[in-house]
Write an enzyme that holds these catalytic residues in place. Structure first.
Site, PDB file in Angstrom:
ATOM      1  N   ASN A 161      -1.677   3.307  -0.571  1.00 46.35           N
ATOM      2  CA  ASN A 161      -2.818   3.878   0.171  1.00 46.35           C
ATOM      3  C   ASN A 161      -2.693   3.689   1.685  1.00 46.35           C
ATOM      4  O   ASN A 161      -3.137   4.542   2.446  1.00 46.35           O
ATOM      5  CB  ASN A 161      -4.150   3.340  -0.364  1.00 46.35           C
ATOM      6  CG  ASN A 161      -4.294   1.845  -0.248  1.00 46.35           C
ATOM      7  OD1 ASN A 161      -3.297   1.125  -0.208  1.00 46.35           O
ATOM      8  ND2 ASN A 161      -5.513   1.375  -0.208  1.00 46.35           N
ATOM      9  N   LYS A 184       9.396  -4.137  -1.310  1.00 46.15           N
ATOM     10  CA  LYS A 184       9.359  -3.010  -2.251  1.00 46.15           C
ATOM     11  C   LYS A 184       8.094  -2.191  -1.994  1.00 46.15           C
ATOM     12  O   LYS A 184       6.986  -2.613  -2.275  1.00 46.15           O
ATOM     13  CB  LYS A 184       9.356  -3.473  -3.709  1.00 46.15           C
ATOM     14  CG  LYS A 184       9.682  -2.286  -4.629  1.00 46.15           C
ATOM     15  CD  LYS A 184       9.176  -2.413  -6.025  1.00 46.15           C
ATOM     16  CE  LYS A 184       7.778  -1.966  -6.238  1.00 46.15           C
ATOM     17  NZ  LYS A 184       7.484  -0.534  -5.972  1.00 46.15           N
ATOM     18  N   PRO A 185       8.275  -0.976  -1.447  1.00 44.96           N
ATOM     19  CA  PRO A 185       7.109  -0.121  -1.218  1.00 44.96           C
ATOM     20  C   PRO A 185       6.668   0.513  -2.532  1.00 44.96           C
ATOM     21  O   PRO A 185       7.361   0.392  -3.544  1.00 44.96           O
ATOM     22  CB  PRO A 185       7.654   0.949  -0.273  1.00 44.96           C
ATOM     23  CG  PRO A 185       9.104   1.055  -0.637  1.00 44.96           C
ATOM     24  CD  PRO A 185       9.539  -0.312  -1.105  1.00 44.96           C
ATOM     25  N   GLY A 236      -2.057  -4.851  -4.181  1.00 42.98           N
ATOM     26  CA  GLY A 236      -2.114  -3.816  -5.202  1.00 42.98           C
ATOM     27  C   GLY A 236      -3.295  -4.039  -6.122  1.00 42.98           C
ATOM     28  O   GLY A 236      -4.283  -4.673  -5.734  1.00 42.98           O
ATOM     29  N   SER A 237      -3.168  -3.542  -7.327  1.00 39.62           N
ATOM     30  CA  SER A 237      -4.307  -3.586  -8.249  1.00 39.62           C
ATOM     31  C   SER A 237      -4.475  -4.980  -8.843  1.00 39.62           C
ATOM     32  O   SER A 237      -3.526  -5.772  -8.911  1.00 39.62           O
ATOM     33  CB  SER A 237      -4.084  -2.575  -9.365  1.00 39.62           C
ATOM     34  OG  SER A 237      -2.931  -2.933 -10.091  1.00 39.62           O
ATOM     35  N   GLU A 257      -3.414  -9.694  -2.655  1.00 42.48           N
ATOM     36  CA  GLU A 257      -4.494  -8.914  -2.027  1.00 42.48           C
ATOM     37  C   GLU A 257      -4.804  -7.780  -2.998  1.00 42.48           C
ATOM     38  O   GLU A 257      -4.038  -6.820  -3.083  1.00 42.48           O
ATOM     39  CB  GLU A 257      -4.038  -8.354  -0.671  1.00 42.48           C
ATOM     40  CG  GLU A 257      -3.581  -9.402   0.333  1.00 42.48           C
ATOM     41  CD  GLU A 257      -4.729 -10.195   0.931  1.00 42.48           C
ATOM     42  OE1 GLU A 257      -5.888  -9.765   0.799  1.00 42.48           O
ATOM     43  OE2 GLU A 257      -4.468 -11.266   1.496  1.00 42.48           O
ATOM     44  N   CYS A 291      -8.991  -0.216  -0.359  1.00 41.72           N
ATOM     45  CA  CYS A 291      -9.457  -1.376  -1.127  1.00 41.72           C
ATOM     46  C   CYS A 291     -10.829  -1.819  -0.647  1.00 41.72           C
ATOM     47  O   CYS A 291     -11.617  -2.345  -1.427  1.00 41.72           O
ATOM     48  CB  CYS A 291      -8.448  -2.503  -1.023  1.00 41.72           C
ATOM     49  SG  CYS A 291      -8.046  -2.927   0.667  1.00 41.72           S
ATOM     50  N   GLU A 391     -13.833  -0.411  -9.792  1.00 44.44           N
ATOM     51  CA  GLU A 391     -13.235   0.236  -8.622  1.00 44.44           C
ATOM     52  C   GLU A 391     -12.896   1.692  -8.946  1.00 44.44           C
ATOM     53  O   GLU A 391     -12.063   1.958  -9.809  1.00 44.44           O
ATOM     54  CB  GLU A 391     -11.958  -0.516  -8.211  1.00 44.44           C
ATOM     55  CG  GLU A 391     -11.348  -0.007  -6.935  1.00 44.44           C
ATOM     56  CD  GLU A 391     -10.063  -0.741  -6.550  1.00 44.44           C
ATOM     57  OE1 GLU A 391      -9.176  -0.900  -7.412  1.00 44.44           O
ATOM     58  OE2 GLU A 391      -9.956  -1.145  -5.380  1.00 44.44           O
TER      59      GLU A 391
HETATM   60  P1  NAD Z   1      -0.466  -1.074  -8.250  1.00 37.86           P
HETATM   61  O1  NAD Z   1      -0.877  -2.473  -8.563  1.00 37.86           O
HETATM   62  O2  NAD Z   1      -0.306  -0.125  -9.360  1.00 37.86           O
HETATM   63  O3  NAD Z   1       0.946  -1.091  -7.488  1.00 37.86           O
HETATM   64  C1  NAD Z   1       1.148  -1.842  -6.324  1.00 37.86           C
HETATM   65  C2  NAD Z   1       2.621  -2.152  -6.183  1.00 37.86           C
HETATM   66  O4  NAD Z   1       3.029  -3.025  -7.240  1.00 37.86           O
HETATM   67  C3  NAD Z   1       3.534  -0.937  -6.273  1.00 37.86           C
HETATM   68  O5  NAD Z   1       4.574  -1.079  -5.333  1.00 37.86           O
HETATM   69  C4  NAD Z   1       4.067  -1.011  -7.698  1.00 37.86           C
HETATM   70  O6  NAD Z   1       5.327  -0.400  -7.880  1.00 37.86           O
HETATM   71  C5  NAD Z   1       4.183  -2.509  -7.878  1.00 37.86           C
HETATM   72  N1  NAD Z   1       4.176  -2.991  -9.272  1.00 37.86           N
HETATM   73  C6  NAD Z   1       3.654  -2.365 -10.368  1.00 37.86           C
HETATM   74  N2  NAD Z   1       3.842  -3.158 -11.455  1.00 37.86           N
HETATM   75  C7  NAD Z   1       4.462  -4.286 -11.021  1.00 37.86           C
HETATM   76  C8  NAD Z   1       4.905  -5.486 -11.668  1.00 37.86           C
HETATM   77  N3  NAD Z   1       4.746  -5.679 -12.969  1.00 37.86           N
HETATM   78  N4  NAD Z   1       5.481  -6.453 -10.926  1.00 37.86           N
HETATM   79  C9  NAD Z   1       5.630  -6.278  -9.593  1.00 37.86           C
HETATM   80  N5  NAD Z   1       5.255  -5.170  -8.918  1.00 37.86           N
HETATM   81  C10 NAD Z   1       4.680  -4.184  -9.635  1.00 37.86           C
HETATM   82  O7  NAD Z   1      -1.497  -0.552  -7.157  1.00 37.86           O
HETATM   83  P2  NAD Z   1      -1.562   0.874  -6.455  1.00 37.86           P
HETATM   84  O8  NAD Z   1      -2.102   1.869  -7.418  1.00 37.86           O
HETATM   85  O9  NAD Z   1      -0.276   1.167  -5.781  1.00 37.86           O
HETATM   86  O10 NAD Z   1      -2.642   0.567  -5.300  1.00 37.86           O
HETATM   87  C11 NAD Z   1      -4.019   0.620  -5.475  1.00 37.86           C
HETATM   88  C12 NAD Z   1      -4.604  -0.784  -5.641  1.00 37.86           C
HETATM   89  O11 NAD Z   1      -4.258  -1.608  -4.545  1.00 37.86           O
HETATM   90  C13 NAD Z   1      -6.130  -0.745  -5.663  1.00 37.86           C
HETATM   91  O12 NAD Z   1      -6.609  -1.560  -6.693  1.00 37.86           O
HETATM   92  C14 NAD Z   1      -6.508  -1.312  -4.296  1.00 37.86           C
HETATM   93  O13 NAD Z   1      -7.778  -1.897  -4.240  1.00 37.86           O
HETATM   94  C15 NAD Z   1      -5.420  -2.299  -4.067  1.00 37.86           C
HETATM   95  N6  NAD Z   1      -5.304  -2.593  -2.640  1.00 37.86           N
HETATM   96  C16 NAD Z   1      -5.690  -3.844  -2.178  1.00 37.86           C
HETATM   97  C17 NAD Z   1      -5.634  -4.134  -0.802  1.00 37.86           C
HETATM   98  C18 NAD Z   1      -6.068  -5.468  -0.247  1.00 37.86           C
HETATM   99  O14 NAD Z   1      -5.719  -5.756   0.888  1.00 37.86           O
HETATM  100  N7  NAD Z   1      -6.799  -6.285  -0.974  1.00 37.86           N
HETATM  101  C19 NAD Z   1      -5.167  -3.160   0.080  1.00 37.86           C
HETATM  102  C20 NAD Z   1      -4.778  -1.926  -0.420  1.00 37.86           C
HETATM  103  C21 NAD Z   1      -4.845  -1.652  -1.779  1.00 37.86           C
END
Ligand code: NAD
Length: 489
Positions: A161, A184-185, A236-237, A257, A291, A391
């Protein structure tokens, strides 16, 4: 799709992974398409790093660590500054890559790139201010010296995002601290990351200090469970954050985060127009894929009807478009079909449970292609509706009335998440009650920009552990060493 078909449909970039100071292209393994969410067109085909590439990147980072740690803070700061200047110079190109893979309008994408440049400049300043302390000892002839040292090799994993900033906070703080990194992006936004690493390379970062591996969740899993990683910095999530916690293997420092469901309280003394403006911005910017987006709004009952009416009017004015063709659009498409499906499910759930539709509620009729969705305001919402406790991560807000402020604060806090909360109030008593009693990592009062680069940013409860931004973000890449010296003096 076969390899031959793959070559025909879109470019296979020569730059995919950046390991040990050099670009690595397709290794003949798995790959995935990068699709423009506004047009549905495939714009690139990115190889997915497997365990072997992950290992090469970690080995390179480990090898580079002692020299980077010992280089001295001034030199590290110089390199970060140089990278920041290149990011600023290339803002348009990186911004275009971001819009074409993530969807946010170009002006907004370029604004994010500018913030990345400032992040590198901020951490360049902080690099030279890392210092420990001395502690008096009771016994004569002893001294205790506390030093701060970089933690080692960090794995940095980011979502899609904010594909520039969320990599940049980790790179800036980690490199300033003297750590080496493997980044890793998100698989949805690899091209923005390539643009950033081109800047690091051209700034003269020594080989192995920062490495980039493109890939999906499997690549991320291989990285976090690699035995030679000292720290994991994950954004991430919540589900993936918990999975990392369970499966990372070994003793590793970790910052998470994660997601949230963020409340806005419109207090009895609120400036209503300002609150409407704030809600329209923070509820919908980046299509609500933030987020710290405002998800649920609690409005004092006497203000409620006017607030809903004015918010609906403000949201109807938001202009939605393909953000490359129309850089100044307010909103672009959502980034992917999964996110769009979740939004549709949350809106359906709210309407089935009795919410009123103020505006939006479907895909724009004139945009059959792309992941577009109309910004949506739902009123008369109740706690059991998904929009009020889960969310949504999309362009939807739920609004509900309340009768006294205690009730509103209790509703806002009644969540397993604790990332950010917002409030509008003019009465000083209300302002203090809200700022003290809202249990969130960030609380923004009379504004909706909860984060600034020089103040700590982190979540409570299921929204994560650790901090980014500010000195606190830097501290996460440092470990303490207590040296007790018997000098006899
Ligand atoms: P996601 O958790 O699906 O993916 C995030 C990252 O993790 C990606 O690079 C993905 O490839 C990687 N990933 C997936 N499975 C993994 C595993 N098993 N081990 C290690 N890495 C893995 O999240 P998303 O859909 O990319 O992003 C949206 C989420 O991120 C939302 O829940 C949002 O609230 C959260 N977010 C939080 C913040 C914050 O600062 N708190 C900021 C931005 C987004």
């Amino acid at each position: 799709m076969s390899k031959a078909q793959r070559q025909e449909t879109a470019a296979v970039p020569a730059k995919a992974h950046y390991i040990d100071g050099g670009w690595v292209a397709d290794q003949g393994g798995a790959w995935r398409e990068v699709v423009n969410p506004a047009t549905g067109q495939t714009i690139a085909q990115m190889p997915i790093a497997g365990a072997a590439e992950v290992d090469r990147a970690v080995v390179a980072a480990r090898r580079a660590f002692p020299a980077w740690r010992d280089l001295g803070a001034q030199r590290r700061a110089d390199l970060l500054r140089a990278a920041g200047r290149l990011v600023a110079e290339r803002r348009d190109a990186i911004g275009r890559a971001m819009t074409s893979e993530q969807g946010k309008p170009l002006n907004e994408a370029v604004g994010e790139v500018d913030k990345l440049a400032k992040t590198f400049a901020f951490y360049a300043e902080e690099a030279v201010r890392i210092h420990g302390s001395t502690i008096p000892n009771d016994e004569a002839g002893f001294a205790s010296v506390v030093e701060k040292e970089p933690i080692g090799v960090a794995a940095a994993i980011a979502p899609w995002n904010y594909p520039a900033e969320l990599i940049g906070w980790k790179l800036g703080a980690g490199l300033a601290a003297g750590c080496t990194l493997v980044v890793k992006p998100s698989e949805w936004t690899p091209l923005t990351a390539v643009g950033i690493f081109e800047c690091l390379h051209d700034a003269g970062l020594p080989p192995g200090v920062a490495n980039l591996i493109g890939g999906d969740g499997g690549t991320g899993q291989a990285l976090v469970s690699h035995p030679d990683i000292d720290k994991i910095a994950f954004t991430g999530s919540q589900a993936v954050g918990e999975q990392i916690f369970r499966t990372m293997g070994g003793i590793k420092s970790v910052s998470l985060e994660l997601g949230g469901t963020c409340p806005l309280i419109v207090a009895p003394s609120a400036d209503l127009s300002a609150a409407v403006k704030g809600a329209a911005r923070r509820g919908f910017r980046n299509m609500g894929q933030v987020c710290i987006a405002i998800n649920r709004i609690y409005v004092h009952r006497p203000l409620y009807a006017r607030f809903v009416e004015e918010l609906v009017a403000a949201v109807r004015k938001l202009r939605i478009d393909d953000g490359l063709a129309d850089p100044a659009a307010d909103l672009g498409p959502m980034t992917n079909a999964e996110g769009l499906a979740k939004v549709e499910a949350h809106v359906r759930d709210a309407l089935e449970k009795g919410a009123k539709l103020g505006c939006g509620g479907g895909r724009p009729a004139d945009r059959p292609i792309g992941h577009f969705y109309e910004p949506t305001v739902l009123s008369d919402c109740t706690p059991e509706m998904l929009v009020m406790h889960a969310e949504t991560f999309g362009p939807v807000v739920g609004v509900a009335p309340y009768d006294n402020l205690d009730e509103a604060i209790a509703s806002a806090n009644d969540s397993p998440y604790g990332l950010a909360a917002y409030a509008y109030a003019r009465d000083v008593g209300e302002i203090f009650a809200l700022s003290r009693r809202l249990s969130f990592g960030s609380v923004a009062i009379n504004n909706v920009d909860a984060g600034t680069i020089n103040a700590p940013y982190g979540g409570r409860r299921k929204s994560g552990i650790g901090y980014e931004h500010g000195r606190e973000g830097l501290e996460g890449y440092l470990v303490l060493k207590h040296v007790r010296i018997r000098h006899g003096g």
